[in-house]
Design a protein around this motif. Sequence first.
Motif, PDB file in Angstrom:
ATOM      1  N   MET A  46      43.014  31.820  36.462  1.00  0.00           N
ATOM      2  CA  MET A  46      42.931  31.623  35.011  1.00  0.00           C
ATOM      3  C   MET A  46      42.172  32.766  34.351  1.00  0.00           C
ATOM      4  SD  MET A  46      42.129  27.529  34.807  1.00  0.00           S
ATOM      5  CE  MET A  46      41.888  27.559  33.024  1.00  0.00           C
ATOM      6  N   LEU A  47      41.038  33.151  34.944  1.00  0.00           N
ATOM      7  CA  LEU A  47      40.235  34.234  34.354  1.00  0.00           C
ATOM      8  C   LEU A  47      41.020  35.529  34.300  1.00  0.00           C
ATOM      9  CD1 LEU A  47      36.753  33.499  35.974  1.00  0.00           C
ATOM     10  CD2 LEU A  47      37.338  33.348  33.544  1.00  0.00           C
ATOM     11  N   ARG A  48      41.775  35.819  35.384  1.00  0.00           N
ATOM     12  CA  ARG A  48      42.593  37.046  35.380  1.00  0.00           C
ATOM     13  C   ARG A  48      43.607  37.004  34.245  1.00  0.00           C
ATOM     14  NH1 ARG A  48      42.608  36.536  41.155  1.00  0.00           N
ATOM     15  NH2 ARG A  48      44.612  35.446  41.032  1.00  0.00           N
ATOM     16  N   GLU A  49      44.233  35.854  34.045  1.00  0.00           N
ATOM     17  CA  GLU A  49      45.247  35.761  33.003  1.00  0.00           C
ATOM     18  C   GLU A  49      44.628  35.791  31.610  1.00  0.00           C
ATOM     19  OE1 GLU A  49      49.245  33.173  31.962  1.00  0.00           O
ATOM     20  OE2 GLU A  49      48.447  33.312  33.993  1.00  0.00           O
ATOM     21  N   ILE A  50      43.472  35.104  31.441  1.00  0.00           N
ATOM     22  CA  ILE A  50      42.796  35.101  30.138  1.00  0.00           C
ATOM     23  C   ILE A  50      42.415  36.528  29.740  1.00  0.00           C
ATOM     24  CG2 ILE A  50      40.661  34.438  28.957  1.00  0.00           C
ATOM     25  CD1 ILE A  50      40.806  31.790  30.570  1.00  0.00           C
ATOM     26  N   VAL A  51      41.784  37.255  30.680  1.00  0.00           N
ATOM     27  CA  VAL A  51      41.356  38.627  30.385  1.00  0.00           C
ATOM     28  C   VAL A  51      42.558  39.545  30.241  1.00  0.00           C
ATOM     29  CG1 VAL A  51      40.088  40.624  31.279  1.00  0.00           C
ATOM     30  CG2 VAL A  51      39.141  38.315  31.542  1.00  0.00           C
ATOM     31  N   GLY A  52      43.531  39.430  31.160  1.00  0.00           N
ATOM     32  CA  GLY A  52      44.694  40.323  31.127  1.00  0.00           C
ATOM     33  C   GLY A  52      45.537  40.138  29.883  1.00  0.00           C
ATOM     34  N   VAL A  53      45.938  38.899  29.613  1.00  0.00           N
ATOM     35  CA  VAL A  53      46.784  38.633  28.446  1.00  0.00           C
ATOM     36  C   VAL A  53      46.009  38.869  27.155  1.00  0.00           C
ATOM     37  CG1 VAL A  53      48.136  36.868  27.240  1.00  0.00           C
ATOM     38  CG2 VAL A  53      48.202  36.992  29.736  1.00  0.00           C
ATOM     39  N   GLY A  54      44.720  38.428  27.142  1.00  0.00           N
ATOM     40  CA  GLY A  54      43.899  38.643  25.948  1.00  0.00           C
ATOM     41  C   GLY A  54      43.761  40.108  25.609  1.00  0.00           C
ATOM     42  N   LEU A  55      43.510  40.941  26.642  1.00  0.00           N
ATOM     43  CA  LEU A  55      43.398  42.391  26.411  1.00  0.00           C
ATOM     44  C   LEU A  55      44.721  42.985  25.940  1.00  0.00           C
ATOM     45  CD1 LEU A  55      41.163  43.646  29.374  1.00  0.00           C
ATOM     46  CD2 LEU A  55      40.641  43.754  26.926  1.00  0.00           C
ATOM     47  N   PHE A  56      45.827  42.519  26.514  1.00  0.00           N
ATOM     48  CA  PHE A  56      47.138  43.033  26.103  1.00  0.00           C
ATOM     49  C   PHE A  56      47.399  42.737  24.624  1.00  0.00           C
ATOM     50  CE2 PHE A  56      51.660  42.128  25.355  1.00  0.00           C
ATOM     51  CZ  PHE A  56      52.198  43.391  25.584  1.00  0.00           C
ATOM     52  N   PHE A  57      47.172  41.477  24.240  1.00  0.00           N
ATOM     53  CA  PHE A  57      47.372  41.107  22.828  1.00  0.00           C
ATOM     54  C   PHE A  57      46.430  41.913  21.935  1.00  0.00           C
ATOM     55  CE2 PHE A  57      49.035  36.583  23.922  1.00  0.00           C
ATOM     56  CZ  PHE A  57      50.272  37.123  24.207  1.00  0.00           C
ATOM     57  N   PHE A  58      45.186  42.070  22.383  1.00  0.00           N
ATOM     58  CA  PHE A  58      44.202  42.811  21.588  1.00  0.00           C
ATOM     59  C   PHE A  58      44.630  44.272  21.403  1.00  0.00           C
ATOM     60  CE2 PHE A  58      40.636  45.817  22.313  1.00  0.00           C
ATOM     61  CZ  PHE A  58      40.143  45.839  21.013  1.00  0.00           C
ATOM     62  N   LEU A  59      45.045  44.911  22.488  1.00  0.00           N
ATOM     63  CA  LEU A  59      45.460  46.319  22.394  1.00  0.00           C
ATOM     64  C   LEU A  59      46.683  46.464  21.496  1.00  0.00           C
ATOM     65  CD1 LEU A  59      44.937  47.452  26.103  1.00  0.00           C
ATOM     66  CD2 LEU A  59      43.529  48.027  24.099  1.00  0.00           C
ATOM     67  N   LEU A  60      47.592  45.488  21.571  1.00  0.00           N
ATOM     68  CA  LEU A  60      48.765  45.520  20.700  1.00  0.00           C
ATOM     69  C   LEU A  60      48.340  45.457  19.231  1.00  0.00           C
ATOM     70  CD1 LEU A  60      51.864  45.267  20.140  1.00  0.00           C
ATOM     71  CD2 LEU A  60      51.566  42.787  20.413  1.00  0.00           C
ATOM     72  N   LEU A  61      47.450  44.517  18.913  1.00  0.00           N
ATOM     73  CA  LEU A  61      46.994  44.343  17.530  1.00  0.00           C
ATOM     74  C   LEU A  61      46.101  45.499  17.086  1.00  0.00           C
ATOM     75  CD1 LEU A  61      46.240  40.520  17.815  1.00  0.00           C
ATOM     76  CD2 LEU A  61      48.064  41.552  16.454  1.00  0.00           C
ATOM     77  N   LEU A  62      45.282  46.011  18.020  1.00  0.00           N
ATOM     78  CA  LEU A  62      44.417  47.153  17.674  1.00  0.00           C
ATOM     79  C   LEU A  62      45.264  48.378  17.352  1.00  0.00           C
ATOM     80  CD1 LEU A  62      41.441  48.084  17.495  1.00  0.00           C
ATOM     81  CD2 LEU A  62      41.660  48.870  19.867  1.00  0.00           C
ATOM     82  N   THR A  63      46.338  48.582  18.102  1.00  0.00           N
ATOM     83  CA  THR A  63      47.255  49.703  17.826  1.00  0.00           C
ATOM     84  C   THR A  63      47.864  49.549  16.433  1.00  0.00           C
ATOM     85  OG1 THR A  63      47.779  49.908  20.177  1.00  0.00           O
ATOM     86  CG2 THR A  63      49.325  50.889  18.618  1.00  0.00           C
ATOM     87  N   MET A  64      48.290  48.309  16.106  1.00  0.00           N
ATOM     88  CA  MET A  64      48.843  48.065  14.770  1.00  0.00           C
ATOM     89  C   MET A  64      47.789  48.318  13.697  1.00  0.00           C
ATOM     90  SD  MET A  64      51.178  44.642  15.354  1.00  0.00           S
ATOM     91  CE  MET A  64      51.649  44.627  13.619  1.00  0.00           C
ATOM     92  N   LEU A  65      46.567  47.849  13.953  1.00  0.00           N
ATOM     93  CA  LEU A  65      45.486  48.017  12.973  1.00  0.00           C
ATOM     94  C   LEU A  65      45.190  49.502  12.753  1.00  0.00           C
ATOM     95  CD1 LEU A  65      43.357  46.564  11.216  1.00  0.00           C
ATOM     96  CD2 LEU A  65      41.818  46.654  13.189  1.00  0.00           C
ATOM     97  N   PHE A  66      45.161  50.262  13.837  1.00  0.00           N
ATOM     98  CA  PHE A  66      44.915  51.705  13.716  1.00  0.00           C
ATOM     99  C   PHE A  66      46.045  52.378  12.930  1.00  0.00           C
ATOM    100  CE2 PHE A  66      45.276  56.080  15.258  1.00  0.00           C
ATOM    101  CZ  PHE A  66      43.975  56.531  15.057  1.00  0.00           C
ATOM    102  N   ALA A  67      47.287  51.962  13.199  1.00  0.00           N
ATOM    103  CA  ALA A  67      48.432  52.542  12.479  1.00  0.00           C
ATOM    104  C   ALA A  67      48.352  52.199  10.999  1.00  0.00           C
ATOM    105  CB  ALA A  67      49.729  52.038  13.087  1.00  0.00           C
ATOM    106  N   PHE A  68      47.969  50.948  10.697  1.00  0.00           N
ATOM    107  CA  PHE A  68      47.872  50.545   9.285  1.00  0.00           C
ATOM    108  C   PHE A  68      46.804  51.367   8.557  1.00  0.00           C
ATOM    109  CE2 PHE A  68      49.385  46.016  10.542  1.00  0.00           C
ATOM    110  CZ  PHE A  68      50.697  46.457  10.537  1.00  0.00           C
ATOM    111  N   GLN A  69      45.748  51.778   9.283  1.00  0.00           N
ATOM    112  CA  GLN A  69      44.684  52.566   8.656  1.00  0.00           C
ATOM    113  C   GLN A  69      45.128  53.998   8.339  1.00  0.00           C
ATOM    114  OE1 GLN A  69      41.219  52.252  11.298  1.00  0.00           O
ATOM    115  NE2 GLN A  69      40.096  51.361   9.600  1.00  0.00           N
ATOM    116  N   HIS A  70      46.139  54.470   9.066  1.00  0.00           N
ATOM    117  CA  HIS A  70      46.478  55.889   8.947  1.00  0.00           C
ATOM    118  C   HIS A  70      47.900  56.143   8.459  1.00  0.00           C
ATOM    119  CE1 HIS A  70      42.965  55.885  11.645  1.00  0.00           C
ATOM    120  NE2 HIS A  70      42.719  57.095  11.148  1.00  0.00           N
ATOM    121  N   THR A  71      48.593  55.120   8.025  1.00  0.00           N
ATOM    122  CA  THR A  71      49.914  55.331   7.427  1.00  0.00           C
ATOM    123  C   THR A  71      50.259  54.129   6.560  1.00  0.00           C
ATOM    124  OG1 THR A  71      52.222  55.941   7.872  1.00  0.00           O
ATOM    125  CG2 THR A  71      51.241  54.269   9.286  1.00  0.00           C
TER     126      THR A  71
END
Length: 891
Positions: free
Chosen positions: A746-771
């Motif tokens: 469970m911990l592997r999936e919580i951290v793995g999936v959580g980080l994946f979703f976070f990186l996806l949203l962080l990439t979008m957030l960074f793009a929104f800041q610069h375009t």
Amino acid sequence: MTQKQQYTGLTPQQVAENRKKYGENILTPPEKDPLWRQFLEKFREPLIIILLVAGLLSVGIACYEHYGLDKGGEVFFEPVGIFVAIMLATGLSFYFEWQANKEFAILNQVNDDEPVEVIRQGNTTMIPRRELVVEDVVVLNTGMEVPADAVLLTSTSLQIDESTLTGEPICHKSERPEEADPDTTYPTNQVMKGTKVMEGHAICRVTAVGDHTAQGKVFEAVQIDNSIRTPLDEQLGQLGKWITVVSYIVATGIVVGRIVAYLTAMDHFQWIDFTAYMLQTFMIAVTLIVVSVPEGLPMTVTLCLAYSMRRMLKSNNLVRKMHACETMGATTVVCTDKTGTLTENQMRVDEMKLYGTTDADIVAEGLAVNATASLDYAKSGEPAVLGNPTEGALLLWLHSQGNDYRTIRLQTTTLAELPFSTEHKFMATVVESVARKGQRILYVKGAPEIVFAMCQTADVERREIDQQLAVYQQRAMRTLGFAYQILEPGAPLPIVNHKLQASCLHFIGIAAIADPVRSDVPQAINECMEAGIKVKIVTGDTPGTAREIARQIGLWNDHDTDQSIITGPEFEALSDEEVRLRVEQLKIIARARPMDKRRLVEALQKNGEVVAVTGDGTNDAPALRAAHVGLSMGDGTSVAKEASDITIIDNSFSSIGKAVMWGRSLYQNIQRFLLFQLTVNVTACLLVLFGAFMDTESPLTVTQMLWINLIMDTFAAMALASLPPSHAVMKDKPRNRYKSILTKEMLREIVGVGLFFFLLLLTMLFAFQHTDITSLTDFLQLQLSNKRHISAYELTLLFTVFVMTHFFYLFNARAFGSHRSALHFKGCKGLITIVVIIFVGQVAMVETPGFQKFFNVVSLRWTDWLIIIAGSSLVLWIREAWNLLVTQKRI
């Protein structure tokens, strides 16, 4: 009547004095906390306490934003939402348990106004049971319940059912010293409150009433609350501490990081700016703590337990206390009584061995007339036995052969009787026969070796009889031998002065009688053992009988030794340390008293076992109360039911396996919700954390976090709580109660999936800041520029992607640990309904003008909706493809 007049009994003055000295003949009901205190008890749960702290912090933030920053009243929605979650979780738990206790209230009522026949001042009179006092002289008759502990003065063929106290259905009682049995649980010359007169009659003197009786002491022991913490309590407590520590570490990191960033970037230090900056930093840190707390978890636990509580009723498990649903899933040991739980509590003829060519009519007549028991045909189905169960077994055998004992008794005339006694160990009856019209026949029934020795003729050798009896004895069966003699015309009756004078008895045969094992028990015991659950029998019966029952149900095998069985007196003689060391290998405690079973349970608990106890008698109540889960039988005593957590309505041991299956499945559902919600929280926390360092507005507003952390998770709780149980969990071993509820997987999936979703949203957030993004199709021609302000449309896209990715991940979470498709919906109507509500709710809140202002969102283009749904659903399809690949490899 003459015998009764020998006793004068008490005078009114003596009655008053004894009542004042020894008390009334009632069981003092346990004191119950008032409803308000029972409700407040629900707030002692670790996660509820964490939620309360988070709610208070949220109130502080809302007050500052409203009064210090002049923001609108919507800032109070989050603290209100948290406290709503608290009230729902505690309120539902309190309500369901209050309802169950209300239904069980009647079980604690004792019929103290039942009339009892007593002798006072030389007169026989009837008084309510509650008015009995010590030294009262009481008349006992067949069928009545013994109203108080008493010592026998006189008795005739007295047989007592002590199963409610000792598990023994029949005990011979007598005031004569020569008939005393040193192996009985209670002295032969004593009768105990709550037991039942099965045969004969007696006069006795009361020695104890009310709370001072054996039943009263058991009832008092039931009220002792050991405050046994359930495995789920312990694991959720550990989880709450873990979440608190992690959230405070991350919050501290935010404070330290922002201070370093401020000091590094500043040109010159100003206290006013620094104070405002630190206040904003503190608000971000507290917000993250609030976000990290799984508000939906108490709701999930309550919903799972309440759902299981209702559904388990369909499998004949009436749950009184919610925690029992889940605790059954952690059970490692089941301590069970024998009579009525493993066996049918109905003596039956296992084998009727007849020798020679004796007329069947003679056999039927002998069984019918030479007996004191009778059958009750009033109920549909098989008739019920009234009187001695052993004799009743013979009448039931007659019934199965198509003979009605009532017709035979009505047609014959009884000329003389010699009642059974422990002194001569047989009974005899002389009748004018119907089987041999015009003749008188003597019928004898009793211990086979005694009856055979009295016979002058037989169609079998004594050696063969002894061999047959040895086989029956090895199987712990009761045996009766039969004989008859046709009397010569004009000959005197063979029964004179309570003695039998027979000169030409002929031996007929032997009946082997036993209380048969319930047909479903062997399979149920095997299911429990395959699931890693140990079974131990605790009974008031003899060691031989208990061992034989254990053999029949598959619990006892050739490898077991005397170390696996012990008697109550031997068990009592062991020190606490000796008990702790031996309980694991014990399989049977025979001749057990009420407190032996409780001591066994407590010793097992000290060894780290999760103990469930079954029982139907008052003698089982202390152990039922002390166990992690007490399981009473549907036809058990009210004291046993009051002490239990679950009542098995159909008295079937197989229902225990179903309860274990429900408990294990429920625990899996709680784990699935944790997997889902902690993944959501990891993503949200990291987004808020990094957003604070990106010098931008919070990526998620307070009301949006309210939707994510409360509304969506509450619906997810309902969806995952309604998942049906899986029989596959019975192939697993009991979980380790000391391990965290969060497994490594469970911990592997919580951290793995959580980080994946976070990186996806962080990439979008960074793009929104610069375009400038006006549609998701703009990502196909992405050109980054200088940092800019993020538009409301972009923040709505970010929020919607966050929700929809986790929406599809909900399907993955519900299939966690099952190795099945996430799209398997059989028996999951509740899940389908709830996911539709979540999806429609998300679309409605984004597209409805009234909600847009509240949640700080704007309408999205339909093309963006399609892209978001299709892209987010990849979370589900990738998992399905991986599961299909793994399944094919296994094949």
